[in-house]
Design a protein around this motif. Structure first.
Motif, mmCIF file in Angstrom:
data_model
loop_
_atom_site.group_PDB
_atom_site.id
_atom_site.type_symbol
_atom_site.label_atom_id
_atom_site.label_comp_id
_atom_site.label_asym_id
_atom_site.label_seq_id
_atom_site.Cartn_x
_atom_site.Cartn_y
_atom_site.Cartn_z
ATOM 1 N N ASP A 74 0.954 -1.256 0.042
ATOM 2 C CA ASP A 74 -0.063 0.044 -0.048
ATOM 3 C C ASP A 74 0.784 1.154 0.167
ATOM 4 O O ASP A 74 0.672 2.152 -0.654
ATOM 5 C CB ASP A 74 -0.970 -0.067 1.211
ATOM 6 C CG ASP A 74 -2.052 -0.857 1.081
ATOM 7 O OD1 ASP A 74 -2.355 -1.437 -0.034
ATOM 8 O OD2 ASP A 74 -2.710 -1.416 2.171
ATOM 9 N N TRP A 77 2.652 1.521 -3.543
ATOM 10 C CA TRP A 77 1.706 2.263 -4.445
ATOM 11 C C TRP A 77 1.496 3.612 -4.376
ATOM 12 O O TRP A 77 1.394 4.361 -5.440
ATOM 13 C CB TRP A 77 0.115 1.466 -4.315
ATOM 14 C CG TRP A 77 0.214 -0.030 -5.107
ATOM 15 C CD1 TRP A 77 -0.178 -1.108 -4.134
ATOM 16 C CD2 TRP A 77 0.523 -0.379 -6.223
ATOM 17 N NE1 TRP A 77 0.122 -2.137 -5.018
ATOM 18 C CE2 TRP A 77 0.317 -1.870 -6.103
ATOM 19 C CE3 TRP A 77 1.026 -0.042 -7.370
ATOM 20 C CZ2 TRP A 77 0.721 -2.703 -7.105
ATOM 21 C CZ3 TRP A 77 1.095 -0.798 -8.569
ATOM 22 C CH2 TRP A 77 0.924 -2.217 -8.415
ATOM 23 N N GLN A 78 1.422 4.071 -3.453
ATOM 24 C CA GLN A 78 1.248 5.538 -3.095
ATOM 25 C C GLN A 78 2.478 6.474 -3.579
ATOM 26 O O GLN A 78 2.107 7.792 -2.921
ATOM 27 C CB GLN A 78 0.606 5.905 -1.741
ATOM 28 C CG GLN A 78 -0.891 5.146 -1.540
ATOM 29 C CD GLN A 78 -1.447 5.361 -0.479
ATOM 30 O OE1 GLN A 78 -1.436 6.448 0.264
ATOM 31 N NE2 GLN A 78 -2.390 4.409 0.136
ATOM 32 N N GLN A 79 3.601 5.750 -3.910
ATOM 33 C CA GLN A 79 4.593 6.746 -4.145
ATOM 34 C C GLN A 79 4.937 6.772 -5.658
ATOM 35 O O GLN A 79 5.907 7.316 -6.033
ATOM 36 C CB GLN A 79 5.572 5.984 -3.270
ATOM 37 C CG GLN A 79 5.804 5.719 -1.974
ATOM 38 C CD GLN A 79 5.168 6.703 -1.285
ATOM 39 O OE1 GLN A 79 5.573 8.075 -1.365
ATOM 40 N NE2 GLN A 79 4.307 6.502 -0.461
ATOM 41 N N LEU A 118 -5.897 -2.695 -7.513
ATOM 42 C CA LEU A 118 -5.823 -1.382 -7.836
ATOM 43 C C LEU A 118 -6.286 -1.177 -9.323
ATOM 44 O O LEU A 118 -7.065 -0.251 -9.603
ATOM 45 C CB LEU A 118 -4.240 -1.007 -7.930
ATOM 46 C CG LEU A 118 -4.019 0.470 -8.442
ATOM 47 C CD1 LEU A 118 -4.692 1.643 -7.308
ATOM 48 C CD2 LEU A 118 -2.467 0.867 -8.190
ATOM 49 N N LYS A 123 -9.452 3.457 -10.120
ATOM 50 C CA LYS A 123 -8.738 4.898 -9.713
ATOM 51 C C LYS A 123 -8.005 5.479 -10.930
ATOM 52 O O LYS A 123 -7.906 6.662 -11.102
ATOM 53 C CB LYS A 123 -7.880 4.657 -8.666
ATOM 54 C CG LYS A 123 -7.076 5.795 -8.176
ATOM 55 C CD LYS A 123 -6.429 5.493 -6.746
ATOM 56 C CE LYS A 123 -5.704 6.483 -6.132
ATOM 57 N NZ LYS A 123 -6.970 7.599 -5.532
ATOM 58 N N ILE A 169 1.189 12.675 -6.619
ATOM 59 C CA ILE A 169 1.034 11.833 -5.376
ATOM 60 C C ILE A 169 -0.086 12.793 -4.696
ATOM 61 O O ILE A 169 -0.955 12.342 -4.168
ATOM 62 C CB ILE A 169 2.181 11.885 -4.384
ATOM 63 C CG1 ILE A 169 3.147 10.850 -5.265
ATOM 64 C CG2 ILE A 169 1.786 11.330 -3.063
ATOM 65 C CD1 ILE A 169 4.484 10.486 -4.444
ATOM 66 N N ASN A 172 -3.474 12.227 -6.955
ATOM 67 C CA ASN A 172 -3.786 10.966 -7.097
ATOM 68 C C ASN A 172 -4.043 10.298 -5.811
ATOM 69 O O ASN A 172 -4.656 9.308 -5.844
ATOM 70 C CB ASN A 172 -2.989 10.257 -7.920
ATOM 71 C CG ASN A 172 -3.209 10.759 -9.447
ATOM 72 O OD1 ASN A 172 -4.245 10.808 -10.146
ATOM 73 N ND2 ASN A 172 -2.074 11.676 -10.077
ATOM 74 N N TRP A 173 -3.101 10.641 -4.847
ATOM 75 C CA TRP A 173 -3.168 9.530 -3.579
ATOM 76 C C TRP A 173 -3.816 10.300 -2.490
ATOM 77 O O TRP A 173 -3.709 9.756 -1.416
ATOM 78 C CB TRP A 173 -1.865 9.033 -3.500
ATOM 79 C CG TRP A 173 -1.454 8.016 -4.554
ATOM 80 C CD1 TRP A 173 -0.577 8.479 -5.393
ATOM 81 C CD2 TRP A 173 -1.946 6.916 -4.928
ATOM 82 N NE1 TRP A 173 -0.450 7.249 -6.321
ATOM 83 C CE2 TRP A 173 -1.433 6.362 -6.067
ATOM 84 C CE3 TRP A 173 -2.975 6.067 -4.115
ATOM 85 C CZ2 TRP A 173 -1.521 5.044 -6.440
ATOM 86 C CZ3 TRP A 173 -3.193 4.770 -4.919
ATOM 87 C CH2 TRP A 173 -2.654 4.300 -5.846
ATOM 88 N N ASN A 174 -4.001 11.597 -2.466
ATOM 89 C CA ASN A 174 -4.353 12.421 -1.361
ATOM 90 C C ASN A 174 -3.374 12.122 -0.106
ATOM 91 O O ASN A 174 -3.521 12.017 1.040
ATOM 92 C CB ASN A 174 -5.716 12.204 -0.811
ATOM 93 C CG ASN A 174 -6.925 12.594 -1.993
ATOM 94 O OD1 ASN A 174 -6.694 13.513 -2.772
ATOM 95 N ND2 ASN A 174 -7.687 11.591 -2.247
ATOM 96 N N ASN A 175 -2.120 12.711 -0.495
ATOM 97 C CA ASN A 175 -1.149 11.959 0.482
ATOM 98 C C ASN A 175 -0.057 12.990 0.457
ATOM 99 O O ASN A 175 0.474 13.413 -0.707
ATOM 100 C CB ASN A 175 -0.373 10.729 0.094
ATOM 101 C CG ASN A 175 0.788 10.023 0.813
ATOM 102 O OD1 ASN A 175 1.301 10.906 1.442
ATOM 103 N ND2 ASN A 175 0.981 8.929 0.550
#
Length: 178
Positions: A74, A77-79, A118, A123, A169, A172-175
């Motif tokens: 997880d 993927w978010q990087q 995913l 997404k 990021i 697309n990832w709200n991070n």
């Protein structure tokens, strides 16, 4: 004595792949290096020249009793931009391609399931283009690449922003982790 495992991920420039994993309980080490190629003990210059077959990657030693492989997937993927199999952000070519290098059958199955999930999530409109390959010899990068975000924080932050990674990021990832 706690059992440890290894996880190996490639997501473009390895400088940007250390910090996201570094602060989690159960992650014992994150090492920048090269894997997947045919040249033994490659140098950064050789890998960047593109004729070693190696990909920049990070090798994570972790305690599965504290952080699971699925949790690491997880984070991975978010990087990245999982739809770009030809490199990541400003870095192009095979040495910067995104990949998951599995160390055992369980990791292989979890990586495939994670990628499928995913893809099915909708997404991203484009296909997920991250390779899933058996882990092979991992060669640590030169010392100046290790923990680069700590050694050269201004250079790291400038690169992280200007490469396009930070904006992707955030969008697309709200991070907001960098």
């Amino acid at each position: 004595m706690n059992q440890t495992e290894k996880a190996t991920f490639a997501g473009g420039c390895f400088w940007c792949m250390i910090k996201p994993f570094d602060s989690y309980d159960g992650v014992l080490s994150v090492i920048s290096g090269y894997t997947g190629g045919q040249v033994k003990n490659p140098t950064y210059e050789q890998v960047c020249a593109g004729n070693t077959g190696h990909t920049e990657a990070v090798e994570i030693t972790f305690e599965p009793s504290k952080i699971s492989y699925n949790q690491l997937l997880d984070i991975f993927w978010q990087q990245i931009d999982p739809t770009d199999g030809k490199g990541q952000f400003a870095d192009r070519g095979d040495s910067y391609r995104p990949a998951i290098f599995y160390h055992n059958h369980a990791q292989q199955q979890q990586a495939i399931a994670s990628k499928d999930l995913l893809q099915q999530s909708g997404k991203f409109a484009q296909p997920i283009e991250v390779a899933i390959e058996k882990a092979v010899e991992f060669y640590p990068a030169e010392q100046y690449h290790q923990q680069f975000y700590q050694k050269q924080p201004e250079h790291y932050n400038r690169y992280y922003q200007l490469s396009g990674r930070a904006n992707f990021i955030a969008k697309n990832w709200n991070n907001n982790k960098s």
